[in-house]
Write a protein that holds these residues in place. Structure first.
Motif, PDB file in Angstrom:
ATOM      1  N   SER A  47      49.797 -21.919  48.675  1.00 56.82           N
ATOM      2  CA  SER A  47      49.035 -23.157  48.702  1.00 56.82           C
ATOM      3  C   SER A  47      48.481 -23.472  47.321  1.00 56.82           C
ATOM      4  O   SER A  47      48.254 -22.584  46.497  1.00 56.82           O
ATOM      5  N   GLN A  48      48.255 -24.757  47.105  1.00 52.96           N
ATOM      6  CA  GLN A  48      47.727 -25.201  45.825  1.00 52.96           C
ATOM      7  C   GLN A  48      46.319 -24.654  45.623  1.00 52.96           C
ATOM      8  O   GLN A  48      45.941 -24.323  44.509  1.00 52.96           O
ATOM      9  N   SER A  49      45.567 -24.497  46.707  1.00 57.78           N
ATOM     10  CA  SER A  49      44.205 -23.968  46.581  1.00 57.78           C
ATOM     11  C   SER A  49      44.220 -22.493  46.177  1.00 57.78           C
ATOM     12  O   SER A  49      43.344 -22.035  45.447  1.00 57.78           O
ATOM     13  N   THR A  50      45.218 -21.738  46.616  1.00 56.71           N
ATOM     14  CA  THR A  50      45.365 -20.339  46.198  1.00 56.71           C
ATOM     15  C   THR A  50      45.558 -20.270  44.687  1.00 56.71           C
ATOM     16  O   THR A  50      44.925 -19.472  43.994  1.00 56.71           O
ATOM     17  N   LEU A  51      46.419 -21.133  44.190  1.00 59.64           N
ATOM     18  CA  LEU A  51      46.677 -21.161  42.755  1.00 59.64           C
ATOM     19  C   LEU A  51      45.450 -21.625  41.982  1.00 59.64           C
ATOM     20  O   LEU A  51      45.136 -21.084  40.922  1.00 59.64           O
ATOM     21  N   SER A  52      44.744 -22.570  42.531  1.00 57.87           N
ATOM     22  CA  SER A  52      43.523 -23.057  41.894  1.00 57.87           C
ATOM     23  C   SER A  52      42.492 -21.941  41.763  1.00 57.87           C
ATOM     24  O   SER A  52      41.876 -21.765  40.708  1.00 57.87           O
ATOM     25  N   ARG A  53      42.320 -21.160  42.827  1.00 57.64           N
ATOM     26  CA  ARG A  53      41.385 -20.032  42.789  1.00 57.64           C
ATOM     27  C   ARG A  53      41.852 -18.973  41.794  1.00 57.64           C
ATOM     28  O   ARG A  53      41.054 -18.381  41.073  1.00 57.64           O
ATOM     29  N   GLU A  54      43.149 -18.740  41.729  1.00 57.81           N
ATOM     30  CA  GLU A  54      43.708 -17.769  40.789  1.00 57.81           C
ATOM     31  C   GLU A  54      43.393 -18.176  39.352  1.00 57.81           C
ATOM     32  O   GLU A  54      42.965 -17.356  38.542  1.00 57.81           O
ATOM     33  N   PHE A  55      43.589 -19.444  39.030  1.00 52.26           N
ATOM     34  CA  PHE A  55      43.292 -19.914  37.683  1.00 52.26           C
ATOM     35  C   PHE A  55      41.797 -19.873  37.391  1.00 52.26           C
ATOM     36  O   PHE A  55      41.391 -19.533  36.287  1.00 52.26           O
ATOM     37  N   ALA A  56      40.986 -20.192  38.367  1.00 51.42           N
ATOM     38  CA  ALA A  56      39.532 -20.169  38.163  1.00 51.42           C
ATOM     39  C   ALA A  56      39.041 -18.757  37.863  1.00 51.42           C
ATOM     40  O   ALA A  56      38.169 -18.554  37.021  1.00 51.42           O
ATOM     41  N   ARG A  57      39.601 -17.770  38.536  1.00 50.61           N
ATOM     42  CA  ARG A  57      39.174 -16.383  38.359  1.00 50.61           C
ATOM     43  C   ARG A  57      39.716 -15.742  37.089  1.00 50.61           C
ATOM     44  O   ARG A  57      39.080 -14.868  36.512  1.00 50.61           O
ATOM     45  N   ASN A  58      40.914 -16.146  36.683  1.00 58.00           N
ATOM     46  CA  ASN A  58      41.628 -15.389  35.651  1.00 58.00           C
ATOM     47  C   ASN A  58      42.062 -16.217  34.447  1.00 58.00           C
ATOM     48  O   ASN A  58      43.088 -15.934  33.838  1.00 58.00           O
ATOM     49  N   THR A  59      41.283 -17.224  34.114  1.00 56.49           N
ATOM     50  CA  THR A  59      41.575 -18.010  32.929  1.00 56.49           C
ATOM     51  C   THR A  59      40.464 -17.784  31.919  1.00 56.49           C
ATOM     52  O   THR A  59      39.291 -17.948  32.232  1.00 56.49           O
ATOM     53  N   GLY A  60      40.874 -17.393  30.723  1.00 59.71           N
ATOM     54  CA  GLY A  60      39.915 -17.164  29.642  1.00 59.71           C
ATOM     55  C   GLY A  60      40.061 -18.235  28.575  1.00 59.71           C
ATOM     56  O   GLY A  60      40.710 -19.262  28.795  1.00 59.71           O
ATOM     57  N   LYS A  61      39.503 -17.979  27.434  1.00 60.42           N
ATOM     58  CA  LYS A  61      39.567 -18.947  26.335  1.00 60.42           C
ATOM     59  C   LYS A  61      40.989 -19.190  25.861  1.00 60.42           C
ATOM     60  O   LYS A  61      41.311 -20.246  25.341  1.00 60.42           O
ATOM     61  N   ARG A  62      41.858 -18.208  26.061  1.00 60.34           N
ATOM     62  CA  ARG A  62      43.249 -18.336  25.617  1.00 60.34           C
ATOM     63  C   ARG A  62      44.204 -18.658  26.761  1.00 60.34           C
ATOM     64  O   ARG A  62      45.396 -18.428  26.657  1.00 60.34           O
ATOM     65  N   GLY A  63      43.695 -19.163  27.852  1.00 55.49           N
ATOM     66  CA  GLY A  63      44.557 -19.548  28.974  1.00 55.49           C
ATOM     67  C   GLY A  63      44.591 -18.486  30.064  1.00 55.49           C
ATOM     68  O   GLY A  63      43.730 -17.615  30.140  1.00 55.49           O
ATOM     69  N   TYR A  64      45.609 -18.589  30.922  1.00 57.98           N
ATOM     70  CA  TYR A  64      45.756 -17.672  32.050  1.00 57.98           C
ATOM     71  C   TYR A  64      45.978 -16.261  31.543  1.00 57.98           C
ATOM     72  O   TYR A  64      46.835 -16.013  30.706  1.00 57.98           O
ATOM     73  N   ARG A  65      45.203 -15.320  32.048  1.00 62.32           N
ATOM     74  CA  ARG A  65      45.235 -13.930  31.586  1.00 62.32           C
ATOM     75  C   ARG A  65      45.853 -13.049  32.679  1.00 62.32           C
ATOM     76  O   ARG A  65      45.161 -12.638  33.598  1.00 62.32           O
ATOM     77  N   ILE A  66      47.106 -12.732  32.565  1.00 63.94           N
ATOM     78  CA  ILE A  66      47.794 -11.947  33.589  1.00 63.94           C
ATOM     79  C   ILE A  66      47.236 -10.535  33.687  1.00 63.94           C
ATOM     80  O   ILE A  66      47.109  -9.979  34.780  1.00 63.94           O
ATOM     81  N   ASN A  67      46.877  -9.922  32.560  1.00 65.85           N
ATOM     82  CA  ASN A  67      46.323  -8.570  32.605  1.00 65.85           C
ATOM     83  C   ASN A  67      44.959  -8.547  33.282  1.00 65.85           C
ATOM     84  O   ASN A  67      44.643  -7.640  34.037  1.00 65.85           O
ATOM     85  N   GLN A  68      44.165  -9.566  33.021  1.00 64.32           N
ATOM     86  CA  GLN A  68      42.856  -9.680  33.683  1.00 64.32           C
ATOM     87  C   GLN A  68      43.056  -9.812  35.187  1.00 64.32           C
ATOM     88  O   GLN A  68      42.347  -9.202  35.973  1.00 64.32           O
ATOM     89  N   ALA A  69      44.034 -10.593  35.603  1.00 62.86           N
ATOM     90  CA  ALA A  69      44.310 -10.803  37.022  1.00 62.86           C
ATOM     91  C   ALA A  69      44.770  -9.515  37.681  1.00 62.86           C
ATOM     92  O   ALA A  69      44.366  -9.185  38.786  1.00 62.86           O
ATOM     93  N   THR A  70      45.612  -8.768  36.991  1.00 65.16           N
ATOM     94  CA  THR A  70      46.177  -7.544  37.554  1.00 65.16           C
ATOM     95  C   THR A  70      45.130  -6.449  37.687  1.00 65.16           C
ATOM     96  O   THR A  70      45.078  -5.755  38.690  1.00 65.16           O
ATOM     97  N   HIS A  71      44.272  -6.295  36.713  1.00 68.21           N
ATOM     98  CA  HIS A  71      43.287  -5.222  36.725  1.00 68.21           C
ATOM     99  C   HIS A  71      42.062  -5.536  37.580  1.00 68.21           C
ATOM    100  O   HIS A  71      41.286  -4.643  37.904  1.00 68.21           O
ATOM    101  N   ALA A  72      41.898  -6.782  37.975  1.00 70.34           N
ATOM    102  CA  ALA A  72      40.751  -7.178  38.796  1.00 70.34           C
ATOM    103  C   ALA A  72      40.939  -6.761  40.250  1.00 70.34           C
ATOM    104  O   ALA A  72      39.986  -6.701  41.005  1.00 70.34           O
ATOM    105  N   CYS A  73      42.151  -6.452  40.630  1.00 69.13           N
ATOM    106  CA  CYS A  73      42.435  -6.091  42.036  1.00 69.13           C
ATOM    107  C   CYS A  73      41.935  -4.712  42.389  1.00 69.13           C
ATOM    108  O   CYS A  73      41.878  -3.828  41.653  1.00 69.13           O
TER     109      CYS A  73
END
Length: 73
Positions: A47-73
């Protein structure tokens, strides 16, 4: 206290799943080439809302942070 059971409501409740590492890699790549959030959601079949939440949680000053997203789990 009386607790009511509503089969119609319970049958429509959604279950949530975490995004996989592979999905996050795809999100990163598609976002990097400038694809819109809505199209990325359709590509990944989430869902688009899932992606929206993903970007809200894991976006830093340099954009989407995949490592931040992976280690937050």
């Amino acid at each position: 206290m009386l607790i009511a059971f509503s089969p119609a409501r319970d049958a429509t409740m959604k279950t949530y799943k975490q995004l996989t590492y592979a999905q996050r890699c795809q999100i990163y790549a598609l976002k990097k080439i400038g694809m819109s959030q809505n199209i990325i959601a359709k590509q990944l079949n989430v869902s688009q809302s899932t992606l929206s939440r993903e970007f809200a949680r894991n976006t830093g000053k340099r954009g989407y942070r995949i490592n931040q997203a992976t280690h937050a789990c």
